[in-house]
Design a protein around this motif. Structure first.
Motif, mmCIF file in Angstrom:
data_model
loop_
_atom_site.group_PDB
_atom_site.id
_atom_site.type_symbol
_atom_site.label_atom_id
_atom_site.label_comp_id
_atom_site.label_asym_id
_atom_site.label_seq_id
_atom_site.Cartn_x
_atom_site.Cartn_y
_atom_site.Cartn_z
ATOM 1 N N GLY A 12 0.803 -1.214 0.000
ATOM 2 C CA GLY A 12 0.000 0.000 0.000
ATOM 3 C C GLY A 12 0.835 1.261 0.000
ATOM 4 N N SER A 13 2.003 1.205 -0.639
ATOM 5 C CA SER A 13 2.965 2.306 -0.521
ATOM 6 C C SER A 13 2.908 3.286 -1.680
ATOM 7 C CB SER A 13 4.379 1.752 -0.377
ATOM 8 O OG SER A 13 4.673 0.795 -1.373
ATOM 9 N N THR A 14 1.735 3.425 -2.275
ATOM 10 C CA THR A 14 1.574 4.396 -3.354
ATOM 11 C C THR A 14 1.130 5.760 -2.839
ATOM 12 O OG1 THR A 14 -0.700 3.638 -3.739
ATOM 13 C CG2 THR A 14 1.052 2.611 -5.050
ATOM 14 N N ALA A 15 0.874 5.873 -1.537
ATOM 15 C CA ALA A 15 0.439 7.149 -0.963
ATOM 16 C C ALA A 15 0.554 7.074 0.553
ATOM 17 C CB ALA A 15 -1.005 7.467 -1.369
ATOM 18 N N GLY A 16 0.410 8.227 1.194
ATOM 19 C CA GLY A 16 0.254 8.298 2.639
ATOM 20 C C GLY A 16 1.440 7.820 3.450
ATOM 21 N N ASN A 85 1.059 -2.719 5.475
ATOM 22 C CA ASN A 85 0.320 -1.470 5.650
ATOM 23 C C ASN A 85 -1.010 -1.442 4.907
ATOM 24 O OD1 ASN A 85 0.165 1.708 5.984
ATOM 25 N ND2 ASN A 85 -0.089 1.266 3.818
ATOM 26 N N ALA A 86 -1.092 -2.077 3.756
ATOM 27 C CA ALA A 86 -2.276 -1.964 2.904
ATOM 28 C C ALA A 86 -3.545 -2.334 3.671
ATOM 29 C CB ALA A 86 -2.133 -2.858 1.680
ATOM 30 N N ALA A 87 -4.556 -1.492 3.536
ATOM 31 C CA ALA A 87 -5.824 -1.730 4.232
ATOM 32 C C ALA A 87 -6.913 -0.913 3.569
ATOM 33 C CB ALA A 87 -5.714 -1.347 5.709
ATOM 34 N N ALA A 107 -10.649 -9.604 3.924
ATOM 35 C CA ALA A 107 -9.703 -10.106 2.921
ATOM 36 C C ALA A 107 -8.464 -9.223 2.837
ATOM 37 C CB ALA A 107 -10.382 -10.184 1.564
ATOM 38 N N THR A 108 -8.641 -7.912 2.864
ATOM 39 C CA THR A 108 -7.521 -6.992 2.687
ATOM 40 C C THR A 108 -6.757 -6.749 3.976
ATOM 41 O OG1 THR A 108 -8.726 -5.866 0.907
ATOM 42 C CG2 THR A 108 -6.870 -4.685 1.893
ATOM 43 N N ASN A 109 -7.486 -6.595 5.077
ATOM 44 C CA ASN A 109 -6.855 -6.155 6.328
ATOM 45 C C ASN A 109 -6.325 -7.292 7.190
ATOM 46 O OD1 ASN A 109 -7.932 -3.825 5.300
ATOM 47 N ND2 ASN A 109 -9.133 -3.288 7.098
ATOM 48 N N ILE A 110 -6.849 -8.502 6.997
ATOM 49 C CA ILE A 110 -6.391 -9.645 7.813
ATOM 50 C C ILE A 110 -5.814 -10.758 6.938
ATOM 51 C CG2 ILE A 110 -6.998 -11.406 9.510
ATOM 52 C CD1 ILE A 110 -9.273 -9.643 10.430
ATOM 53 N N SER A 131 12.664 -8.157 9.891
ATOM 54 C CA SER A 131 11.731 -7.337 10.662
ATOM 55 C C SER A 131 10.417 -7.230 9.919
ATOM 56 C CB SER A 131 12.303 -5.932 10.900
ATOM 57 O OG SER A 131 11.376 -5.131 11.611
ATOM 58 N N ILE A 132 9.347 -7.547 10.613
ATOM 59 C CA ILE A 132 7.995 -7.401 10.087
ATOM 60 C C ILE A 132 7.291 -6.335 10.915
ATOM 61 C CG2 ILE A 132 5.771 -8.547 9.695
ATOM 62 C CD1 ILE A 132 7.388 -11.208 9.565
ATOM 63 N N VAL A 133 6.748 -5.334 10.240
ATOM 64 C CA VAL A 133 6.040 -4.263 10.934
ATOM 65 C C VAL A 133 4.619 -4.200 10.400
ATOM 66 C CG1 VAL A 133 5.989 -1.819 11.552
ATOM 67 C CG2 VAL A 133 8.187 -2.953 11.130
ATOM 68 N N ASN A 134 3.659 -4.393 11.280
ATOM 69 C CA ASN A 134 2.250 -4.296 10.928
ATOM 70 C C ASN A 134 1.730 -2.912 11.290
ATOM 71 O OD1 ASN A 134 2.116 -7.057 10.129
ATOM 72 N ND2 ASN A 134 1.975 -7.650 12.282
ATOM 73 N N VAL A 135 0.836 -2.390 10.474
ATOM 74 C CA VAL A 135 0.270 -1.066 10.745
ATOM 75 C C VAL A 135 -1.182 -1.227 11.173
ATOM 76 C CG1 VAL A 135 -0.223 1.224 9.824
ATOM 77 C CG2 VAL A 135 1.833 -0.008 9.083
#
Length: 244
Positions: A12-16, A85-87, A107-110, A131-135
């Protein structure tokens, strides 16, 4: 640079927040796999990185689709850093929640971070580091009307952080979560509007919205060896909203 030779995948790293995270990781020397649904936005994120001398490439992915997810995992290869990050951010009172957006959120968030982590963690474990980082979100801990589905998915992600830390950290792979407060992103403003976002911001101890860069700095910290003794943790980057 501290991340030279490392490969990072940021979903989800195309913005924000995630786009800012991708830029920070690249500035520290990592090769960043930028992922999202929009090729145009993905190209823009990659361009901002490469224009500054960094390394980045874009892989299109719709993480609500398992075939697309598996394609992303194959294209990314063995990564050292994974930022889930994508959600999606549906908003509706419980009695008005439709089934389609409910299922899409799960489907997307979990499901997506679950199976993406399952695909990429074994290479980290074999290497003995990663390293895994969840947002997540402060709404995983604070009841907010209209966010029942979103907050539930993020609470589940925080639970997965603890389980994954228990499973992977003995092999040297750290897993942590960042839980942002109200942040000035397109997704937040589209869902809540400027006035709604400002109302939530006023409930924090600092009384303002975060910038995407402020949250990205926390993600970056957890992704690096600076956070070498942190695993299984959820870091509240919410201006004190869940503290008082």
């Amino acid at each position: 640079m501290e991340l030279t030779g490392k490969i990072a995948l940021v979903t989800g790293s195309t913005a924000g927040i995630a786009a800012e995270t991708a830029r920070l990781l690249a500035a520290a020397g990592a090769e960043v796999v930028v992922s999202g649904r929009s090729a145009e936005r993905g190209a823009a994120t990659v361009r901002t990185i490469t224009d500054q001398g960094g390394l980045a490439r874009f892989v299109a992915a719709d993480l609500s689709d398992l075939d697309s997810l598996h394609h992303l995992a194959a294209e990314a290869g063995a990564v050292d850093i994974l930022v889930n990050n994508a959600a999606i951010f549906p908003g509706a009172p419980t009695v008005a929640q439709d089934v389609a957006s409910f299922d899409a959120s799960l489907a997307t968030n979990i499901r997506a971070p679950y199976f993406l982590t399952a695909a990429l963690a074994p290479a980290m474990v074999a290497k003995g580091s990663g390293s895994i980082v969840n947002v997540s979100t402060m709404a995983a801990k604070v009841g907010m009307p209209g966010l029942s589905v979103y907050s539930a998915t993020k609470a589940a992600l925080e639970s997965l952080t603890r389980t994954w830390a228990a499973e992977f950290s003995p092999a040297g792979v750290r897993v942590n979560t960042v839980a942002p407060g109200p942040t000035r992103t397109e997704m937040v403003l589209a869902a809540m509007g400027e006035e709604g976002a400002q109302q939530v911001a006023k409930t924090t101890l600092l009384g303002r919205l975060a910038t995407p860069r402020e949250i990205a700095e926390v993600i970056f910290f957890l992704a690096t060896d600076r956070a070498g003794y942190l695993t299984g943790a959820t870091i509240a980057a919410d201006a004190g909203r869940t503290a008082a």
